[in-house]
Design an enzyme around this catalytic site. Structure first.
Site, PDB file in Angstrom:
ATOM      1  N   CYS A   1      -4.566  -1.452  -1.691  1.00 55.41           N
ATOM      2  CA  CYS A   1      -4.525  -0.060  -2.145  1.00 55.41           C
ATOM      3  C   CYS A   1      -5.617   0.345  -3.327  1.00 55.41           C
ATOM      4  O   CYS A   1      -5.321  -0.322  -4.376  1.00 55.41           O
ATOM      5  CB  CYS A   1      -3.281   0.774  -2.630  1.00 55.41           C
ATOM      6  SG  CYS A   1      -3.528   2.177  -2.921  1.00 55.41           S
ATOM      7  N   ASN A   2      -6.797   0.587  -3.154  1.00 56.07           N
ATOM      8  CA  ASN A   2      -7.921   0.934  -4.241  1.00 56.07           C
ATOM      9  C   ASN A   2      -7.023   1.756  -5.617  1.00 56.07           C
ATOM     10  O   ASN A   2      -7.556   1.406  -6.651  1.00 56.07           O
ATOM     11  CB  ASN A   2      -9.139   1.577  -3.645  1.00 56.07           C
ATOM     12  CG  ASN A   2      -9.784   0.661  -2.698  1.00 56.07           C
ATOM     13  OD1 ASN A   2     -10.853  -0.082  -3.031  1.00 56.07           O
ATOM     14  ND2 ASN A   2      -9.296   0.588  -1.334  1.00 56.07           N
ATOM     15  N   THR A   3      -6.670   2.720  -4.891  1.00 54.33           N
ATOM     16  CA  THR A   3      -6.047   3.846  -5.919  1.00 54.33           C
ATOM     17  C   THR A   3      -4.972   3.251  -6.754  1.00 54.33           C
ATOM     18  O   THR A   3      -4.893   3.455  -8.047  1.00 54.33           O
ATOM     19  CB  THR A   3      -5.450   4.915  -4.977  1.00 54.33           C
ATOM     20  OG1 THR A   3      -6.265   5.564  -3.844  1.00 54.33           O
ATOM     21  CG2 THR A   3      -4.965   6.096  -5.934  1.00 54.33           C
TER      22      THR A   3
ATOM     23  N   CYS B   1     -11.202   2.893   0.389  1.00 56.61           N
ATOM     24  CA  CYS B   1      -9.906   3.114   0.339  1.00 56.61           C
ATOM     25  C   CYS B   1      -9.350   2.128   1.571  1.00 56.61           C
ATOM     26  O   CYS B   1     -10.268   2.434   2.559  1.00 56.61           O
ATOM     27  CB  CYS B   1      -9.599   4.602   0.794  1.00 56.61           C
ATOM     28  SG  CYS B   1      -7.877   5.170   0.984  1.00 56.61           S
ATOM     29  N   THR B   2      -8.341   1.597   1.445  1.00 58.25           N
ATOM     30  CA  THR B   2      -7.895   0.596   2.785  1.00 58.25           C
ATOM     31  C   THR B   2      -7.820   1.517   3.951  1.00 58.25           C
ATOM     32  O   THR B   2      -7.403   1.143   5.022  1.00 58.25           O
ATOM     33  CB  THR B   2      -6.748  -0.166   2.200  1.00 58.25           C
ATOM     34  OG1 THR B   2      -5.753   0.608   1.838  1.00 58.25           O
ATOM     35  CG2 THR B   2      -7.310  -1.314   1.189  1.00 58.25           C
ATOM     36  N   HIS B   3      -7.388   2.772   3.873  1.00 59.29           N
ATOM     37  CA  HIS B   3      -7.181   3.684   4.985  1.00 59.29           C
ATOM     38  C   HIS B   3      -8.456   3.775   5.856  1.00 59.29           C
ATOM     39  O   HIS B   3      -8.270   4.035   7.156  1.00 59.29           O
ATOM     40  CB  HIS B   3      -6.622   4.945   4.707  1.00 59.29           C
ATOM     41  CG  HIS B   3      -5.008   4.947   4.496  1.00 59.29           C
ATOM     42  ND1 HIS B   3      -4.451   4.392   3.225  1.00 59.29           N
ATOM     43  CD2 HIS B   3      -4.110   5.471   5.305  1.00 59.29           C
ATOM     44  CE1 HIS B   3      -3.263   4.620   3.302  1.00 59.29           C
ATOM     45  NE2 HIS B   3      -2.909   5.175   4.468  1.00 59.29           N
TER      46      HIS B   3
ATOM     47  N   TYR C   1      -1.133   8.597  -2.525  1.00 53.83           N
ATOM     48  CA  TYR C   1      -1.350   8.166  -4.006  1.00 53.83           C
ATOM     49  C   TYR C   1      -2.319   8.493  -4.694  1.00 53.83           C
ATOM     50  O   TYR C   1      -2.216   8.942  -5.835  1.00 53.83           O
ATOM     51  CB  TYR C   1      -1.711   6.530  -4.113  1.00 53.83           C
ATOM     52  CG  TYR C   1      -0.416   5.719  -3.791  1.00 53.83           C
ATOM     53  CD1 TYR C   1       1.153   6.325  -3.786  1.00 53.83           C
ATOM     54  CD2 TYR C   1      -0.393   4.281  -4.144  1.00 53.83           C
ATOM     55  CE1 TYR C   1       2.256   5.496  -3.789  1.00 53.83           C
ATOM     56  CE2 TYR C   1       0.668   3.576  -4.102  1.00 53.83           C
ATOM     57  CZ  TYR C   1       1.965   4.032  -3.568  1.00 53.83           C
ATOM     58  OH  TYR C   1       3.171   3.483  -3.706  1.00 53.83           O
TER      59      TYR C   1
ATOM     60  N   ASP D   1       0.761  -1.036  -0.059  1.00 55.89           N
ATOM     61  CA  ASP D   1       0.050  -0.180   0.150  1.00 55.89           C
ATOM     62  C   ASP D   1       0.777   1.415  -0.005  1.00 55.89           C
ATOM     63  O   ASP D   1       2.265   1.039   0.172  1.00 55.89           O
ATOM     64  CB  ASP D   1      -0.883   0.085   1.179  1.00 55.89           C
ATOM     65  CG  ASP D   1      -2.060   1.253   1.008  1.00 55.89           C
ATOM     66  OD1 ASP D   1      -2.436   1.715   0.391  1.00 55.89           O
ATOM     67  OD2 ASP D   1      -2.015   1.723   2.315  1.00 55.89           O
ATOM     68  N   SER D   2       0.328   2.411  -0.137  1.00 56.38           N
ATOM     69  CA  SER D   2       0.955   3.582  -0.196  1.00 56.38           C
ATOM     70  C   SER D   2       1.436   3.910   1.280  1.00 56.38           C
ATOM     71  O   SER D   2       2.408   4.957   1.406  1.00 56.38           O
ATOM     72  CB  SER D   2       0.160   4.576  -0.553  1.00 56.38           C
ATOM     73  OG  SER D   2      -1.098   4.750   0.244  1.00 56.38           O
TER      74      SER D   2
HETATM   75  N1  DGL Z   1      -4.903   2.977   0.623  1.00 56.47           N
HETATM   76  C1  DGL Z   1      -5.167   3.640  -0.626  1.00 56.47           C
HETATM   77  C2  DGL Z   1      -6.308   3.355  -1.119  1.00 56.47           C
HETATM   78  O1  DGL Z   1      -6.780   2.205  -0.952  1.00 56.47           O
HETATM   79  C3  DGL Z   1      -4.521   5.368  -0.937  1.00 56.47           C
HETATM   80  C4  DGL Z   1      -4.550   6.169   0.010  1.00 56.47           C
HETATM   81  C5  DGL Z   1      -3.531   7.327  -0.835  1.00 56.47           C
HETATM   82  O2  DGL Z   1      -2.282   6.989  -0.618  1.00 56.47           O
HETATM   83  O3  DGL Z   1      -4.057   8.365  -1.384  1.00 56.47           O
HETATM   84  O4  DGL Z   1      -6.949   3.848  -1.889  1.00 56.47           O
END
Ligand code: DGL
Length: 270
Positions: free
Chosen positions: A73-75, A182-184, A41, A9-10
């Protein structure tokens, strides 16, 4: 002994996926790679995102003899999956917004997708909506602010709930199901739920990823380990948190590309 699973992930968001996998399959070895040097990201161009991620993941996979990669990471997943699958011969599991279960669960037919600006704008996301939720009204809400909020919450246990309340004020009152795309964002699950006076169904991709990985992995290893590598510095608050999550090797590597810069098993304190 089976080879490790790489979770990428980012930043710290993919740890929500790591925790779900680790809980479901504790006998496997996990490596976690965080590209915190380039977080977030959601603000990178698609080209910069793709080139950087592919170089980093390819290098790591060769170095650590990984059996499977989860792009947690979805992005990144909505941009790099095809490129990466063409370059690596091991299975690559992507994490994309849980539109399908949300559309199945919603009673009002009105769902909201919370994600980074990049994920919200990607054609991949529109294709998911078209394929699985064409009968629903899907409100897409870009909330990049939640990425840093989640990073802070993970490290220090604090979230700015007033800012969160303001951001989520944009959710349509008819929405009964919220997709954390978003995984965050699951790091803020409790705070997000508390922003709504009615019962809001909140879904994310963790269950689906556990099912997918379970169907693809080799047998369990005799000595499961969890290794954490970051392209940026690991401060003491994060280091302590990672130890409580079962990571036994924590590495801070300041450069993204060449393989000799990985120092598996060592920790550079800052
Ligand atoms: N965790 C990330 C996601 O699922 C990306 C967050 C980011 O770096 O902008 O999209």
């Amino acid at each position: 002994m089976s080879k490790p699973i790489l979770i990428f992930d980012s930043g710290l968001g993919g740890l929500t996926i790591y925790q779900a996998l680790q809980q479901a399959m504790p006998g496997l070895a996990y490596h976690y790679l965080a590209d915190s040097a380039r977080l977030p990201y959601g603000l990178l161009t698609e080209q910069a995102l793709t080139e950087g991620c592919v170089a980093l993941i390819e290098t790591y996979v060769k170095q650590a003899q990984v059996q499977l990669v989860v792009i947690a990471c979805n992005t990144a997943s909505t941009a790099i999956l095809d490129v990466l699958r063409n370059r690596l011969s091991i299975p690559i599991v992507g994490v994309v917004p849980a539109i399908k279960p949300a559309a199945e669960l919603s009673a009002s037919g009105c769902i909201a997708l919370l994600a980074t600006t990049a994920t919200i704008q990607r054609p991949y996301t529109d294709e998911l909506i078209e394929k699985f939720a064409s009968h629903c009204h899907v409100q897409k809400i870009a909330c990049p602010e939640l990425v840093h909020m989640a990073e802070e919450k993970y490290r220090y246990g604090y979230a700015d709930t007033i800012q969160l309340q303001q951001l989520l004020g944009a959710v349509d009152p008819l929405v009964d199901t919220l997709v954390l795309g978003c995984t965050h964002f699951p790091i803020l699950h409790a705070e997000i739920a508390a922003c709504f006076s009615k019962k809001m169904r909140i879904v994310d991709s963790r269950e689906a990823i556990v099912r997918r990985v379970r169907s693809l992995v080799d047998s369990q290893t005799e000595h499961p380990v969890s290794v954490y590598t970051d392209t940026s510095a690991v401060d003491s608050a994060l280091f302590e948190k990672l130890v409580t999550k079962g990571f036994t090797k924590i590495t801070s590597s300041f450069e993204a590309a060449p393989q000799e810069q990985y120092e598996m098993g060592s920790f550079k304190a800052v």
